[in-house]
Design a protein around this motif. Sequence first.
Motif, PDB file in Angstrom:
ATOM      1  N   ASN A  80      -6.887  15.942  -2.635  1.00  0.00           N
ATOM      2  CA  ASN A  80      -6.947  14.623  -2.025  1.00  0.00           C
ATOM      3  C   ASN A  80      -5.576  14.090  -1.659  1.00  0.00           C
ATOM      4  O   ASN A  80      -4.572  14.402  -2.310  1.00  0.00           O
ATOM      5  N   THR A  81      -5.552  13.304  -0.612  1.00  0.00           N
ATOM      6  CA  THR A  81      -4.438  12.412  -0.354  1.00  0.00           C
ATOM      7  C   THR A  81      -4.925  11.011  -0.689  1.00  0.00           C
ATOM      8  O   THR A  81      -5.938  10.564  -0.160  1.00  0.00           O
ATOM      9  N   LYS A  82      -4.231  10.353  -1.583  1.00  0.00           N
ATOM     10  CA  LYS A  82      -4.724   9.069  -2.067  1.00  0.00           C
ATOM     11  C   LYS A  82      -3.991   7.923  -1.389  1.00  0.00           C
ATOM     12  O   LYS A  82      -2.764   7.917  -1.305  1.00  0.00           O
ATOM     13  N   TYR A  83      -4.763   6.982  -0.905  1.00  0.00           N
ATOM     14  CA  TYR A  83      -4.227   5.764  -0.308  1.00  0.00           C
ATOM     15  C   TYR A  83      -4.724   4.610  -1.151  1.00  0.00           C
ATOM     16  O   TYR A  83      -5.921   4.480  -1.390  1.00  0.00           O
ATOM     17  N   ALA A  92       0.847  -1.195   0.000  1.00  0.00           N
ATOM     18  CA  ALA A  92       0.000   0.000   0.000  1.00  0.00           C
ATOM     19  C   ALA A  92       0.878   1.239   0.000  1.00  0.00           C
ATOM     20  O   ALA A  92       2.049   1.184   0.392  1.00  0.00           O
ATOM     21  N   VAL A  93       0.321   2.341  -0.448  1.00  0.00           N
ATOM     22  CA  VAL A  93       1.081   3.589  -0.494  1.00  0.00           C
ATOM     23  C   VAL A  93       0.117   4.762  -0.337  1.00  0.00           C
ATOM     24  O   VAL A  93      -1.038   4.696  -0.760  1.00  0.00           O
ATOM     25  N   THR A  94       0.608   5.804   0.301  1.00  0.00           N
ATOM     26  CA  THR A  94      -0.123   7.064   0.408  1.00  0.00           C
ATOM     27  C   THR A  94       0.626   8.118  -0.406  1.00  0.00           C
ATOM     28  O   THR A  94       1.843   8.224  -0.296  1.00  0.00           O
ATOM     29  N   HIS A  95      -0.088   8.865  -1.220  1.00  0.00           N
ATOM     30  CA  HIS A  95       0.579   9.912  -1.981  1.00  0.00           C
ATOM     31  C   HIS A  95      -0.377  11.082  -2.213  1.00  0.00           C
ATOM     32  O   HIS A  95      -1.594  10.899  -2.343  1.00  0.00           O
ATOM     33  N   ALA A  96       0.214  12.263  -2.243  1.00  0.00           N
ATOM     34  CA  ALA A  96      -0.590  13.470  -2.479  1.00  0.00           C
ATOM     35  C   ALA A  96      -0.978  13.536  -3.943  1.00  0.00           C
ATOM     36  O   ALA A  96      -0.185  13.222  -4.825  1.00  0.00           O
ATOM     37  N   GLN A  97      -2.198  13.945  -4.193  1.00  0.00           N
ATOM     38  CA  GLN A  97      -2.651  14.118  -5.568  1.00  0.00           C
ATOM     39  C   GLN A  97      -2.678  15.604  -5.918  1.00  0.00           C
ATOM     40  O   GLN A  97      -2.973  16.447  -5.066  1.00  0.00           O
ATOM     41  N   VAL A  98      -2.354  15.886  -7.145  1.00  0.00           N
ATOM     42  CA  VAL A  98      -2.453  17.266  -7.599  1.00  0.00           C
ATOM     43  C   VAL A  98      -3.824  17.423  -8.239  1.00  0.00           C
ATOM     44  O   VAL A  98      -4.010  17.283  -9.452  1.00  0.00           O
ATOM     45  N   ASP A  99      -4.798  17.641  -7.369  1.00  0.00           N
ATOM     46  CA  ASP A  99      -6.154  17.850  -7.848  1.00  0.00           C
ATOM     47  C   ASP A  99      -6.798  18.944  -7.003  1.00  0.00           C
ATOM     48  O   ASP A  99      -6.224  19.415  -6.015  1.00  0.00           O
ATOM     49  N   ILE A 100      -7.968  19.351  -7.397  1.00  0.00           N
ATOM     50  CA  ILE A 100      -8.675  20.392  -6.667  1.00  0.00           C
ATOM     51  C   ILE A 100     -10.163  20.058  -6.711  1.00  0.00           C
ATOM     52  O   ILE A 100     -10.676  19.610  -7.737  1.00  0.00           O
ATOM     53  N   TRP A 101     -10.829  20.214  -5.565  1.00  0.00           N
ATOM     54  CA  TRP A 101     -12.259  19.906  -5.470  1.00  0.00           C
ATOM     55  C   TRP A 101     -12.983  21.081  -4.821  1.00  0.00           C
ATOM     56  O   TRP A 101     -12.427  21.753  -3.949  1.00  0.00           O
ATOM     57  N   GLY A 102     -14.198  21.303  -5.240  1.00  0.00           N
ATOM     58  CA  GLY A 102     -14.931  22.410  -4.646  1.00  0.00           C
ATOM     59  C   GLY A 102     -16.331  22.551  -5.212  1.00  0.00           C
ATOM     60  O   GLY A 102     -16.837  21.690  -5.940  1.00  0.00           O
ATOM     61  N   ILE A 103     -16.962  23.650  -4.845  1.00  0.00           N
ATOM     62  CA  ILE A 103     -18.294  23.988  -5.335  1.00  0.00           C
ATOM     63  C   ILE A 103     -18.121  24.959  -6.498  1.00  0.00           C
ATOM     64  O   ILE A 103     -17.573  26.054  -6.341  1.00  0.00           O
TER      65      ILE A 103
END
Length: 607
Positions: free
Chosen positions: A545-548, A306-317
């Motif tokens: 997001n931080t993706k796991y 398993a791995v955790t990594h930061a994603q270069v994304d953006i979420w919002g309204i």
Amino acid sequence: MASTPRAKKRRDTEGVLGIASLAVLAAIVATIALFLPPMPTHPAFAGAGHEEPQRGGTFVAFHESDVAGFDPLVEWNAISNVGLKLLFEGLVEHDSDLNIVPRLARELPTVSDDGLVYTFRLRDDVRFHHGRALVGDDVRWSLEHMLHPDTASPGATFFSLIDGFDAYRARSAEHVSGIRVIDEHTIEIRLSRPDQAFLHSMAMTFAFPVPRENYERWGTEVGQHPVGTGAFELEEWEAGVRVSFRRNDDFYREGEPYLDRLVLELNLGRGPAFMRFLAGDVDHIHRFTPTDYLWFRRQSAWQPHAVTHAQVDIWGIEMNTELEPFTNRHVRRAVGFAMDRDRWNRQRAGRLRTIGQPIPETLRAHDPNLPGAQVHDVARAREEMALAGHPVRCTPRGVGVEGEDCVAEGLDEELDLWIGEGPTGQAYGVLAQQDLATIGIRARLRPVSFPVYLEQTGRPRTATMLFGGWSMDFPDPASMLEPLYHSRSASETSSSNRAFYRNPELDRVLDDARVERDPERRIALYREASRILVDDSPWAWLFSNTKYEAWQPYVRNFRPNPVWDEMYRDVWLDLPRRRVARALDRAGARSFAALAPLGGRRGGGAR
């Protein structure tokens, strides 16, 4: 209002009843948990122990949504991209370290000293799935077809600095003058201005070569009948259920791909997918419910896989700036300040990196001291509503009930909030509803299938407000700011600018940044763009997001790609897999957690 003895007695009684109710609920939960089966703490299968890549086997993955199609020239969403990277290839691509490397090109292109002319030399051993060899004319036709206004490709704007782009888009030229076939395996692309993101754009699916005859045969249905040069061919597609791919035996890279088949299960929720993963029926998992995430992180036997990594994304309204009430930027600002991002993060088990501006912190252009960046400030949000002519009046909900009921003058109609499908979208929608209510905006959730969401929210003057996100297509701010906010990106269909935001000042800054050769000056321009955007607030930016993600022990050569999610093309299986004895988690931790809404723990969960 002062308390009377009678009122105090009623509150005391309510308090006792409330404690008693909670005790009864806890007893019920504990009783149910005792009868739930224990959870296995180890993988069900291990690999055979091979060190060298093995050929064969079927890899099973999943996604929560349905697929809209596999036309690389128009599709631009996460689940379609999983298949596009199996079926098609580009002249160049990003590797897992974000380097641009050749793929269908023999080597990286030569570039003229003035940075205007790129010359690509193609491999001479590449064939489409239907047998015909790839030649330079395919590259030119594919680019021109993607750029044609009738195609309505959301990717066209990434190539706006190719010489002749404007004349071709205006239908005053039959071809794009800057695209020239030199010979069967050499193609030249000339730009009108140096474009610092051009080679990144050529690595996007929009630039993938396709065979013209397949488009002439299938027309608008070509996305259901993909023919590419990729490592896999489409085998079977049962809409809404699964799509499968088989190995392309004529693939130009000798010995690859390694898998015989790859199956993508569709519309499979996170909870069922997790249980199938634990049973060894799914080979990779990339989305967890908060409760499953918290439980799984504690299982040490899984962590090497398993791995955790930061994603270069953006979420919002996203707020449609063409529709009331979001034509008024004070209302948009109010929404930005009303969002309690820390609460969202707590309820998602601490996996979100909250943000109040358009550029994620993983990119250098992110400004940690950006003036006007959105923060949770309800008082300021209500001031903005008042400036828009909608003063908010709030009253306590009553004895023993937390919170306030707020009403905004002149904004008493419910607004639709488009959220897509599935329980996660529903959970985010409820959080947004609660935050919007603090400034007197009542939101009605509009859950729809992902293809419908893409189609409807991409039309102007249709969706007033939507919960949405955007992932980086290449490691550059242009990959986010141009498609989401540039006027060129607002179109009649498949608009990537779903706020339909138009600002000539922002357009100028983004255009200047695209061609600026000085790296520091370029960063300064993107920070200026961020300042303009937070001032106008077409979005309420919420989080990255931080993706796991985790995979079975017999899955090899899977490495998360910062640009491409779920990149399975190069995976191999260490077969035959063998079943192993497993310990069981009899503490019932996951069972208890599963009964708490959204994970329920304040600050629970590591990143």
